[in-house]
Design a protein around this motif. Structure first.
Motif, PDB file in Angstrom:
ATOM      1  N   LEU A  95       0.848  -1.187   0.000  1.00 56.24           N
ATOM      2  CA  LEU A  95       0.000   0.000   0.000  1.00 56.24           C
ATOM      3  C   LEU A  95       0.885   1.239   0.000  1.00 56.24           C
ATOM      4  O   LEU A  95       1.632   1.486   0.957  1.00 56.24           O
ATOM      5  N   THR A 100      -3.083   7.411  -2.712  1.00 60.17           N
ATOM      6  CA  THR A 100      -4.500   7.262  -2.403  1.00 60.17           C
ATOM      7  C   THR A 100      -4.913   5.811  -2.136  1.00 60.17           C
ATOM      8  O   THR A 100      -5.946   5.357  -2.607  1.00 60.17           O
ATOM      9  N   GLY A 101      -4.072   5.130  -1.447  1.00 60.42           N
ATOM     10  CA  GLY A 101      -4.465   3.817  -0.972  1.00 60.42           C
ATOM     11  C   GLY A 101      -4.585   2.740  -2.027  1.00 60.42           C
ATOM     12  O   GLY A 101      -5.384   1.822  -1.867  1.00 60.42           O
ATOM     13  N   LEU A 103      -3.685  -0.532  -3.552  1.00 60.27           N
ATOM     14  CA  LEU A 103      -2.991  -1.756  -3.195  1.00 60.27           C
ATOM     15  C   LEU A 103      -2.400  -2.387  -4.446  1.00 60.27           C
ATOM     16  O   LEU A 103      -3.091  -2.536  -5.451  1.00 60.27           O
TER      17      LEU A 103
ATOM     18  N   TYR B  31     -13.611   5.278   1.303  1.00 59.63           N
ATOM     19  CA  TYR B  31     -12.975   4.750   0.108  1.00 59.63           C
ATOM     20  C   TYR B  31     -13.603   3.419  -0.313  1.00 59.63           C
ATOM     21  O   TYR B  31     -13.854   2.538   0.526  1.00 59.63           O
ATOM     22  N   TYR B  33     -13.311   0.447  -3.703  1.00 56.26           N
ATOM     23  CA  TYR B  33     -12.442   0.023  -4.793  1.00 56.26           C
ATOM     24  C   TYR B  33     -13.094  -1.125  -5.554  1.00 56.26           C
ATOM     25  O   TYR B  33     -13.802  -1.945  -4.974  1.00 56.26           O
ATOM     26  N   TYR B  35     -11.701  -4.305  -7.964  1.00 56.62           N
ATOM     27  CA  TYR B  35     -10.567  -5.069  -8.474  1.00 56.62           C
ATOM     28  C   TYR B  35     -11.094  -6.213  -9.339  1.00 56.62           C
ATOM     29  O   TYR B  35     -12.210  -6.676  -9.179  1.00 56.62           O
ATOM     30  N   LEU B  45      -6.368  -3.292  -9.710  1.00 51.21           N
ATOM     31  CA  LEU B  45      -7.329  -2.230  -9.460  1.00 51.21           C
ATOM     32  C   LEU B  45      -7.934  -1.708 -10.756  1.00 51.21           C
ATOM     33  O   LEU B  45      -7.211  -1.373 -11.702  1.00 51.21           O
ATOM     34  N   TYR B  48     -11.451   3.353  -8.398  1.00 51.63           N
ATOM     35  CA  TYR B  48     -11.704   3.541  -6.987  1.00 51.63           C
ATOM     36  C   TYR B  48     -12.434   4.854  -6.758  1.00 51.63           C
ATOM     37  O   TYR B  48     -12.507   5.710  -7.657  1.00 51.63           O
ATOM     38  N   TYR B  50     -13.065   7.971  -3.703  1.00 48.59           N
ATOM     39  CA  TYR B  50     -12.650   8.540  -2.427  1.00 48.59           C
ATOM     40  C   TYR B  50     -13.735   9.436  -1.841  1.00 48.59           C
ATOM     41  O   TYR B  50     -13.466  10.257  -0.952  1.00 48.59           O
ATOM     42  N   LYS B  57      -9.291   6.422 -11.961  1.00 44.83           N
ATOM     43  CA  LYS B  57      -8.953   5.186 -12.647  1.00 44.83           C
ATOM     44  C   LYS B  57      -7.853   4.434 -11.923  1.00 44.83           C
ATOM     45  O   LYS B  57      -6.991   5.016 -11.279  1.00 44.83           O
ATOM     46  N   GLY B  97      -7.501   6.292   2.761  1.00 43.40           N
ATOM     47  CA  GLY B  97      -6.582   5.725   1.784  1.00 43.40           C
ATOM     48  C   GLY B  97      -5.335   5.149   2.418  1.00 43.40           C
ATOM     49  O   GLY B  97      -4.441   4.678   1.718  1.00 43.40           O
TER      50      GLY B  97
END
Lengths: 115, 112
Positions: A95, A100-101, A103, B31, B33, B35, B45, B48, B50, B57, B97
């Protein structure tokens, strides 16, 4: 580009023994977190353990512990006293705190625990 | 377990049809996401969010769009599904995040 590499596609271990899964990563970042996730046959992604890069002490959660070598960019997972329920795919993930997080995952290691 | 659900859990569709996957959370996390998981690639990913109406993107966003009109819902749309989009899709949430992410149960999508 940052990458995470798990070089062991498959591993096996006898029940009650210890096994170590390897993970290496490539980054120029200094602040980040590392995780191991477990994905059993049910497909659910389960957080196993977390390590902050600024901490020198290796994280431990019951039978799970990590060996974090920041200079070597290595983050291995040790499972002690392996149990049949540990059979799963294990993912190492990185991370980036400056991104912005997002992964970044390794390719995964399939672990089979044999009775 | 984190309160995350995904719907549908399984879907089979044909090439060229639109598909929308839904992620719903009860944790009020900021947040969210999306995947996709494919053999040999781990999880990658797609997009996502926020915050409400704030999206960006990810690594593999081509062919996908997202929307977030409420904190609890994050939608992933395939405007015109292709066989290369056959995959398992995971939604994840995080309070910020800078924390670990918690994953939903996944949706297996097959595009024929």
């Amino acid at each position: 580009a940052q990458t995470v590499t798990q070089s062991q596609p498959e591993m096996s271990v006898q029940e009650a023994e210890t096994v170590t899964l390897s993970c290496t990563y490539d980054t120029s970042e200094n602040n980040y977190y590392l995780f191991w996730y477990k994905q059993p046959p049910s497909r659910q992604m389960i957080l196993v353990i977390r390590q902050e890069a600024y901490k020198q002490q290796n994280a431990t959660e019951n039978r799970f512990s990590v060996n974090f070598q920041k200079a070597a960019k290595s983050f291995s997972l040790k499972i002690s006293d392996s149990q049949l329920g540990d059979t799963a795919m294990y993912f190492c993930a990185f991370l980036f705190l400056s991104n912005t997080g997002k992964l970044i995952f390794g390719q995964g290691t399939t672990l089979q625990v044999k009775p | 377990d984190a309160g995350i659900t995904q719907s549908p859990r399984h879907k089979v569709t044909e090439t060229g049809t639109p598909v929308t996957l839904r992620c719903h959370q009860t944790e009020n996390h900021r947040y969210m996401y999306w995947y996709r998981q494919d053999p040999g690639h781990g999880l990658r990913l797609i997009h996502y969010s926020y915050g409400v109406k704030d999206t960006d993107k990810g690594e593999v966003s081509d062919g996908y769009s997202v929307s977030r009109s409420k904190t609890e819902d994050f939608l992933l749309t395939l405007e015109s599904a292709t066989s290369s989009q056959t995959s398992v899709y995971f939604c994840a949430i995080s309070p910020s995040g800078f924390n670990e992410q918690f994953f939903g149960p996944g949706t297996r999508l097959t595009v024929l």
